[in-house]
Design a protein around this motif. Structure first.
Motif, PDB file in Angstrom:
ATOM      1  N   LEU A  48       0.844  12.311 -14.983  1.00 37.60           N
ATOM      2  CA  LEU A  48      -0.171  11.848 -14.038  1.00 37.60           C
ATOM      3  C   LEU A  48      -1.439  11.401 -14.762  1.00 37.60           C
ATOM      4  CD1 LEU A  48       0.388  14.558 -11.305  1.00 37.60           C
ATOM      5  CD2 LEU A  48       0.540  12.086 -10.909  1.00 37.60           C
ATOM      6  N   CYS A  49      -1.845  12.161 -15.757  1.00 36.76           N
ATOM      7  CA  CYS A  49      -3.052  11.789 -16.516  1.00 36.76           C
ATOM      8  C   CYS A  49      -2.821  10.513 -17.314  1.00 36.76           C
ATOM      9  CB  CYS A  49      -3.462  12.940 -17.436  1.00 36.76           C
ATOM     10  SG  CYS A  49      -4.088  14.387 -16.545  1.00 36.76           S
ATOM     11  N   LEU A  50      -1.634  10.350 -17.860  1.00 31.26           N
ATOM     12  CA  LEU A  50      -1.305   9.126 -18.596  1.00 31.26           C
ATOM     13  C   LEU A  50      -1.219   7.931 -17.649  1.00 31.26           C
ATOM     14  CD1 LEU A  50       1.367  10.586 -21.023  1.00 31.26           C
ATOM     15  CD2 LEU A  50      -0.828   9.575 -21.707  1.00 31.26           C
ATOM     16  N   ALA A  51      -0.723   8.155 -16.428  1.00 29.68           N
ATOM     17  CA  ALA A  51      -0.657   7.078 -15.438  1.00 29.68           C
ATOM     18  C   ALA A  51      -2.052   6.618 -15.058  1.00 29.68           C
ATOM     19  CB  ALA A  51       0.102   7.547 -14.201  1.00 29.68           C
ATOM     20  N   LEU A  52      -2.975   7.549 -14.954  1.00 30.42           N
ATOM     21  CA  LEU A  52      -4.364   7.213 -14.641  1.00 30.42           C
ATOM     22  C   LEU A  52      -4.987   6.381 -15.759  1.00 30.42           C
ATOM     23  CD1 LEU A  52      -6.395   7.933 -12.348  1.00 30.42           C
ATOM     24  CD2 LEU A  52      -7.171   9.830 -13.781  1.00 30.42           C
ATOM     25  N   GLU A  53      -4.570   6.671 -16.981  1.00 30.91           N
ATOM     26  CA  GLU A  53      -5.125   5.992 -18.156  1.00 30.91           C
ATOM     27  C   GLU A  53      -4.486   4.628 -18.403  1.00 30.91           C
ATOM     28  OE1 GLU A  53      -5.053   6.619 -23.019  1.00 30.91           O
ATOM     29  OE2 GLU A  53      -4.653   8.333 -21.699  1.00 30.91           O
ATOM     30  N   LYS A  54      -3.137   4.549 -18.282  1.00 27.07           N
ATOM     31  CA  LYS A  54      -2.481   3.295 -18.652  1.00 27.07           C
ATOM     32  C   LYS A  54      -1.259   2.926 -17.817  1.00 27.07           C
ATOM     33  CE  LYS A  54      -0.696   5.901 -22.659  1.00 27.07           C
ATOM     34  NZ  LYS A  54      -0.704   5.939 -24.142  1.00 27.07           N
ATOM     35  N   GLY A  55      -1.080   3.598 -16.684  1.00 27.84           N
ATOM     36  CA  GLY A  55       0.075   3.287 -15.845  1.00 27.84           C
ATOM     37  C   GLY A  55      -0.220   2.389 -14.667  1.00 27.84           C
ATOM     38  N   LEU A  56      -1.498   2.219 -14.331  1.00 30.62           N
ATOM     39  CA  LEU A  56      -1.866   1.408 -13.174  1.00 30.62           C
ATOM     40  C   LEU A  56      -1.465  -0.048 -13.391  1.00 30.62           C
ATOM     41  CD1 LEU A  56      -5.372   2.991 -12.509  1.00 30.62           C
ATOM     42  CD2 LEU A  56      -3.318   3.254 -11.098  1.00 30.62           C
ATOM     43  N   GLY A  57      -0.831  -0.618 -12.368  1.00 29.97           N
ATOM     44  CA  GLY A  57      -0.372  -1.990 -12.459  1.00 29.97           C
ATOM     45  C   GLY A  57       1.041  -2.136 -12.981  1.00 29.97           C
ATOM     46  N   HIS A  58       1.713  -1.016 -13.218  1.00 22.51           N
ATOM     47  CA  HIS A  58       3.068  -1.051 -13.781  1.00 22.51           C
ATOM     48  C   HIS A  58       4.146  -0.568 -12.814  1.00 22.51           C
ATOM     49  CE1 HIS A  58       1.922  -2.290 -17.841  1.00 22.51           C
ATOM     50  NE2 HIS A  58       0.881  -1.481 -17.724  1.00 22.51           N
ATOM     51  N   VAL A 105       6.792   1.210 -10.434  1.00 19.81           N
ATOM     52  CA  VAL A 105       7.570   2.452 -10.361  1.00 19.81           C
ATOM     53  C   VAL A 105       7.953   2.952 -11.747  1.00 19.81           C
ATOM     54  CG1 VAL A 105       9.673   3.516  -9.476  1.00 19.81           C
ATOM     55  CG2 VAL A 105       8.511   1.762  -8.120  1.00 19.81           C
ATOM     56  N   ILE A 106       7.650   4.227 -12.009  1.00 20.56           N
ATOM     57  CA  ILE A 106       7.996   4.859 -13.285  1.00 20.56           C
ATOM     58  C   ILE A 106       8.617   6.218 -12.997  1.00 20.56           C
ATOM     59  CG2 ILE A 106       7.161   5.695 -15.507  1.00 20.56           C
ATOM     60  CD1 ILE A 106       4.781   3.790 -15.226  1.00 20.56           C
ATOM     61  N   GLN A 107       9.808   6.446 -13.522  1.00 15.03           N
ATOM     62  CA  GLN A 107      10.531   7.698 -13.332  1.00 15.03           C
ATOM     63  C   GLN A 107      10.028   8.772 -14.290  1.00 15.03           C
ATOM     64  OE1 GLN A 107      15.256   8.574 -12.760  1.00 15.03           O
ATOM     65  NE2 GLN A 107      14.673   6.749 -13.846  1.00 15.03           N
ATOM     66  N   ILE A 108       9.841   9.984 -13.775  1.00 18.28           N
ATOM     67  CA  ILE A 108       9.381  11.093 -14.610  1.00 18.28           C
ATOM     68  C   ILE A 108      10.379  12.247 -14.515  1.00 18.28           C
ATOM     69  CG2 ILE A 108       7.526  12.734 -15.053  1.00 18.28           C
ATOM     70  CD1 ILE A 108       6.731   9.842 -15.621  1.00 18.28           C
ATOM     71  N   SER A 123       0.171   2.879  -9.294  1.00 21.13           N
ATOM     72  CA  SER A 123       1.232   3.436 -10.131  1.00 21.13           C
ATOM     73  C   SER A 123       2.058   4.351  -9.241  1.00 21.13           C
ATOM     74  CB  SER A 123       0.660   4.229 -11.308  1.00 21.13           C
ATOM     75  OG  SER A 123       1.705   4.796 -12.092  1.00 21.13           O
ATOM     76  N   ILE A 124       3.374   4.202  -9.301  1.00 30.44           N
ATOM     77  CA  ILE A 124       4.275   5.039  -8.521  1.00 30.44           C
ATOM     78  C   ILE A 124       5.101   5.866  -9.493  1.00 30.44           C
ATOM     79  CG2 ILE A 124       6.229   5.085  -6.939  1.00 30.44           C
ATOM     80  CD1 ILE A 124       5.195   2.374  -5.843  1.00 30.44           C
ATOM     81  N   LEU A 136      10.477   7.005   0.014  1.00 23.97           N
ATOM     82  CA  LEU A 136      10.738   5.616  -0.370  1.00 23.97           C
ATOM     83  C   LEU A 136       9.898   4.662   0.459  1.00 23.97           C
ATOM     84  CD1 LEU A 136      12.399   3.728  -2.174  1.00 23.97           C
ATOM     85  CD2 LEU A 136      14.147   3.690  -0.373  1.00 23.97           C
ATOM     86  N   MET A 137       9.726   4.953   1.751  1.00 19.85           N
ATOM     87  CA  MET A 137       8.876   4.122   2.611  1.00 19.85           C
ATOM     88  C   MET A 137       7.421   4.156   2.136  1.00 19.85           C
ATOM     89  SD  MET A 137      10.942   2.707   4.715  1.00 19.85           S
ATOM     90  CE  MET A 137      11.999   2.677   3.245  1.00 19.85           C
ATOM     91  N   GLY A 138       7.000   5.324   1.645  1.00 25.64           N
ATOM     92  CA  GLY A 138       5.650   5.425   1.091  1.00 25.64           C
ATOM     93  C   GLY A 138       5.503   4.588  -0.166  1.00 25.64           C
ATOM     94  N   GLN A 139       6.554   4.549  -0.988  1.00 23.40           N
ATOM     95  CA  GLN A 139       6.526   3.685  -2.173  1.00 23.40           C
ATOM     96  C   GLN A 139       6.367   2.223  -1.775  1.00 23.40           C
ATOM     97  OE1 GLN A 139       9.648   6.210  -4.982  1.00 23.40           O
ATOM     98  NE2 GLN A 139       9.637   3.998  -5.069  1.00 23.40           N
ATOM     99  N   TYR A 140       7.141   1.813  -0.764  1.00 20.76           N
ATOM    100  CA  TYR A 140       7.100   0.419  -0.327  1.00 20.76           C
ATOM    101  C   TYR A 140       5.709   0.050   0.189  1.00 20.76           C
ATOM    102  CZ  TYR A 140       8.159  -3.816   2.330  1.00 20.76           C
ATOM    103  OH  TYR A 140       8.148  -5.088   2.833  1.00 20.76           O
ATOM    104  N   GLU A 141       5.113   0.950   0.975  1.00 20.03           N
ATOM    105  CA  GLU A 141       3.783   0.647   1.497  1.00 20.03           C
ATOM    106  C   GLU A 141       2.744   0.634   0.376  1.00 20.03           C
ATOM    107  OE1 GLU A 141       0.872   1.766   5.268  1.00 20.03           O
ATOM    108  OE2 GLU A 141       2.724   2.920   4.945  1.00 20.03           O
TER     109      GLU A 141
END
Length: 332
Positions: free
Chosen positions: A240-250, A252-255, A182-183, A164-169
């Protein structure tokens, strides 16, 4: 073609991701200290590495500050998978060490990325469902978790806190540098290649016990009632591949799946796959971790057009066969 660094790229998730990225025409670099990963995991069907190891694989310890600088200076994207984690026994017996090491690993990688604000086009951080509050995971009456429930924070384990600390940073990185992030918060990932020894997580551990039974007793930690949202590594790589394509800037996303499967159900399916008459013993003196959880993956569906595709039955069969083959090869 993208130039991508994958930390932890020789592990279960990392090696599958690297193969996918290379197959799609990208240039991939890897940092991995081989604590759990293995070089041979990066081989293709012919036994040859999918990347030129001498120039693209780096056996480095990310606990050392600045050690990733030179490699990060060469890439456009960083997918940060590397962390310290293992089975529940290891996690709860090494909490201080896990917390400290993950804090340093995450902060060192993010600090290195900060130095190359003008060249890095995206940063993907991998979090964990273990970071959700214990109060949302201490009942067998499962209501799927949502991203907005992360705070007030109360993870059960030091591992969950460290991630969680890594997410915050990571969020601070985007806010202060403009690098899109993208997280992805993974639920319980399984599949091959994997560690199935003493540090292994629940599914490979149960499969190993079924294969070796009766030489090794089929002991299941806890009551078996505790449950998890199990997700196959192929579905994780897709995310992960979809995040690289269209998840950046969005953010936290749960998988993970919306279904919670009990450890007892997993044990029973593994026994069925084995074809043996196995008597399971549930050791209630052992830790269970969080009671139960599952994922509301509606955000992943909306932003990434992602949903789980590999059934638990197919995934368990494939992993059983892989582990059995590895164990037979060791005997030879």
């Amino acid at each position: 073609m993208k130039k991508i660094l994958v930390t932890g790229g020789a592990g279960m998730i990392g090696s599958n991701l690297v193969k996918r990225l290379v197959n799609e025409g990208n240039e991939v670099f890897i940092i991995d200290n081989l604590w759990r990963g293995k070089i041979e995991y990066l081989n293709d069907e012919t036994g040859k590495p999918v990347i030129p190891l001498e120039s693209h694989f780096f056996n480095l310890d990310l606990l050392e500050q600045g050690i990733a600088d030179e490699i990060i200076s060469k890439v456009e994207y960083v997918i940060h998978l590397a962390d310290i984690v293992a089975g529940i026994d290891y996690v709860f017996n090494n909490q201080g060490s896990i917390f400290r090491q993950n804090l340093l690993i995450n902060s060192n990688v993010i600090t290195s990325v900060r130095k190359f604000t003008n060249s890095i086009k995206g940063f993907i951080y991998v979090g964990t469902a273990c970071s959700f509050p214990l109060t949302r995971q201490n009942s067998l009456d499962v209501i799927p978790l949502r991203e907005e429930e992360l705070y007030p924070a109360l993870p059960e384990s030091a591992y969950g806190w460290s991630k969680l600390m890594g997410q915050y940073e990571t969020e601070l990185l985007e806010k202060e540098t403009g690098i899109p992030i993208s997280i992805l918060m993974f639920h319980n990932v399984y599949g091959s290649p994997c560690d199935f020894g003493e540090r292994s997580q629940v599914i490979p551990a149960l499969i190993r016990k079924a294969i070796t039974y009766p030489d090794e007793p089929f002991h299941v930690w806890g009551s078996g009632e505790q449950g998890r949202a199990f997700i196959h590594v192929d579905d994780i790589v897709n995310a992960l591949c979809l995040a690289l394509e269209k998840g950046l800037g969005h953010g936290v996303i749960q998988i993970g799946p919306s279904v919670c499967t009990s450890i007892k159900e997993i044990a029973e399916q593994v026994i069925e796959i084995s074809g043996k008459k196995i008597e399971a013993f549930y050791d209630k003196s052992k830790p269970e971790g969080d009671k139960a959880r599952s994922a509301d993956f509606s955000k992943a569906k909306a932003i990434l057009d992602w949903e789980p595709k590999v059934t638990l039955k197919d995934g368990l069969n494939a992993q059983y066969n892989w582990i059995k083959k590895q164990m037979e090869n060791k005997k030879d």
